[in-house]
Design an enzyme around this catalytic site. Structure first.
Site, PDB file in Angstrom:
ATOM      1  CG  HIS A   1       5.213   1.536   2.182  1.00 50.10           C
ATOM      2  ND1 HIS A   1       3.865   1.574   2.483  1.00 50.10           N
ATOM      3  CD2 HIS A   1       5.466   0.264   1.806  1.00 50.10           C
ATOM      4  CE1 HIS A   1       3.330   0.376   2.303  1.00 50.10           C
ATOM      5  NE2 HIS A   1       4.283  -0.444   1.899  1.00 50.10           N
TER       6      HIS A   1
ATOM      7  CD  GLU B   1       4.904   0.325  -1.555  1.00 52.14           C
ATOM      8  OE1 GLU B   1       5.382  -0.703  -2.048  1.00 52.14           O
ATOM      9  OE2 GLU B   1       3.710   0.400  -1.175  1.00 52.14           O
ATOM     10  CD  GLU B   2       0.481  -0.059  -0.418  1.00 45.32           C
ATOM     11  OE1 GLU B   2       0.422  -0.533  -1.564  1.00 45.32           O
ATOM     12  OE2 GLU B   2       0.705  -0.754   0.589  1.00 45.32           O
TER      13      GLU B   2
END
Length: 508
Positions: A281, A325-326
């Site tokens: 990511h 992604e986070e």
């Protein structure tokens, strides 16, 4: 590259190069390709590809990435590459530019998608006369009205708050107190809101703290906290005894929808019906520049993609840099969700590389088995095991529990796996003997913090793991002999039942 402002891109790369006062790499250190008759490139082999991996190249790219993160300082007050920031935009430009430098070996594409991002600026929870230390606002929670404190009695919800009937009829104007379990935190918050609650507190079913996400925003969500079971226990006793617990909830937060971008590149050569896919990511959390998480994975992919150009491949190789992604695996989720079934079946396996160089590292392998995951996942796991053993290195297994970008692939029938070096988990004494470092400390003491900079990456672990990534690519780019054929596009239901995470946050 589509949609990545070429003039801005050139200016960015020039700026970073000037700041570092040293040139970026073009072709791999002047190394000529392996050639056969009439100058044609030889088929990739693992030892030759591994030998070309350069820690100097990785570190140079990491220094550039940190400079890009600093471009967010004006908006955020510190370096970050969170989605929506200048630092993340320039990260995408940087990856795109480096791939463009490799000529026509790859065909590149970008995939823009809407992403929900949230930020909690301040929060506070008062239960009776105490301020529990474990209380934390959930990710993607709405703020309290007008971002001001709200006051109300605490109301204990029956069972686990997964059904409308669990909520008291007299909940209007009160704060719902809900036990964790069974359904998602978002469902609990939504049902509490529909029942008239002004806020919600979800307490853990054990003594530990609780950090979760509400997931996809709903107009019925209310400001929601997570709370440890330890802090909840005395409160539950009072409520069950019929005592009134007056409470105060305050959350200052924002939840916005933005557009962000995945980058996907694929070798022009190689059988397009049988594709090796790997990803990392490109974004960080708001709190820091994310050079280990997951700048290390981002740059490992870039290094392997660069070195691979010296060889030919039999099966196509596809690299992906996911955004969001986070915030909950948004980019990889979107990619897999939009894959037509026939394209899904062309991906023979997906390999996830997230956090390759934690300072207090352990060599971790996702414990993916065919009994729970799509067939082929276990064969990939065993490839990593065999490689570590061949190098005389120790390794350990970690749960394959949905905390990174392999999740959507597994859920949709694509075999998967990967390696990591550890996040906020604590190294054991046994692992200290196996890998060195310090027992009792996090694998990455700077996980999701401002100090996740260039100095936060262990170069020994990073080099070793990048060589292993090169091995995984070379093995399957050359042959899928002995690797199971794809047979389905849906995963085993056991995986869904056992998964508690979707990214870094608990979801239920």
């Amino acid at each position: 590259m589509v949609g990545l402002g070429r003039l801005s891109l050139i200016a960015t790369i020039a700026s970073v190069s000037a700041q570092l006062q040293k040139p970026l790499l073009s072709q791999p250190d002047g190394v000529l390709p392996e050639t056969g008759e009439k100058g044609s490139k030889l088929l990739v082999d693992t030892e030759s590809l591994q030998a070309r991996i350069s820690i100097e190249s990785l570190v140079k790219h990491a220094e550039a990435l940190y400079e890009l993160a600093k471009s967010s300082e004006e908006e955020f007050g510190h370096p970050t590459r969170v989605i929506g920031s200048e630092g993340h935009r320039r990260t995408l430009e940087y990856v795109a530019a480096e791939i463009d430098r490799l000529g026509d070996y790859y065909k590149s594409s970008t995939q823009s998608f809407p992403a929900v991002m949230g930020q909690v600026f301040q929060s506070r929870l008062v239960l009776g006369h105490s301020v529990p230390e474990s209380a934390s606002a959930m990710s993607l929670t709405p703020p309290t009205p007008h971002k001001e404190p709200v006051y109300g009695e605490l109301a204990l919800v029956d069972s686990e708050g997964c059904n409308t009937s669990d909520y008291p009829h007299e909940l209007s104007g009160k704060i719902a107190f809900i036990k964790r379990g069974t359904c998602s935190f978002g469902t609990k918050s939504e049902l509490a809101g529909r029942a008239g609650a002004i806020a919600a507190v979800v307490f853990n079913s054990n003594a530990d703290g609780l950090s979760g996400t509400l997931g996809v925003p709903s107009p019925d969500h209310v400001p929601t906290f997570g709370l440890s079971g330890k802090d909840a226990e005395p409160v539950i006793e009072k409520l069950k005894a019929g005592k009134v617990v007056d409470s105060i909830a305050f959350i200052d937060s924002v939840v916005n929808t933005i557009n962000t971008t995945n980058i996907v590149v694929q070798t022009v050569e190689g059988d397009p019906e049988n594709c090796v896919m790997l990803g990392a990511h490109s974004d960080s959390v708001t709190e820091g520049p994310g050079i280990n998480d997951d700048g290390s994975g981002t740059l490992t992919l870039l290094e392997v993609a660069t070195r691979l150009t010296q060889f030919s491949v039999k099966n196509c190789v596809r690299f992906a840099w996911w955004a969001g992604e986070e915030e909950g695996l948004l980019g990889s989720d979107y990619y897999v969700a939009t894959l037509p079934e026939e394209e899904n079946k062309k991906i023979r396996l997906f390999m996830d590389y997230d956090m390759m160089g934690s300072p207090n590292f352990a060599y971790q392998i996702y414990n993916a088995t065919n009994a729970v995951n799509p067939t082929g996942s276990e064969q990939l796991r065993d490839l990593y095991i065999d490689w570590y053993k061949s190098k005389g290195l120790n390794y350990t297994f970690i749960p394959f529990d949905g905390r990174s970008d392999y999740d959507a692939f597994i859920r949709n029938g694509i075999p998967g796996g990967g390696i990591a070096t550890g996040a906020e988990g604590i190294k054991t004494k046994e692992e200290e003997l196996m890998f060195g470092g310090k027992a009792g400390d996090w694998y990455d003491p700077c996980y999701h913090q401002l100090c996740d900079d260039v100095s936060n990456v262990n170069t020994t672990a990073w080099l070793i793991n990048t060589q292993l990534v090169a091995h995984s690519v070379a093995t399957y780019a050359a042959s899928f002999e002995g690797f199971p054929e794809r047979v389905a596009t849906k995963a085993a239901t056991v995986y869904d039942q056992d998964t508690l995470y979707h990214g870094r946050y608990l979801v239920r």
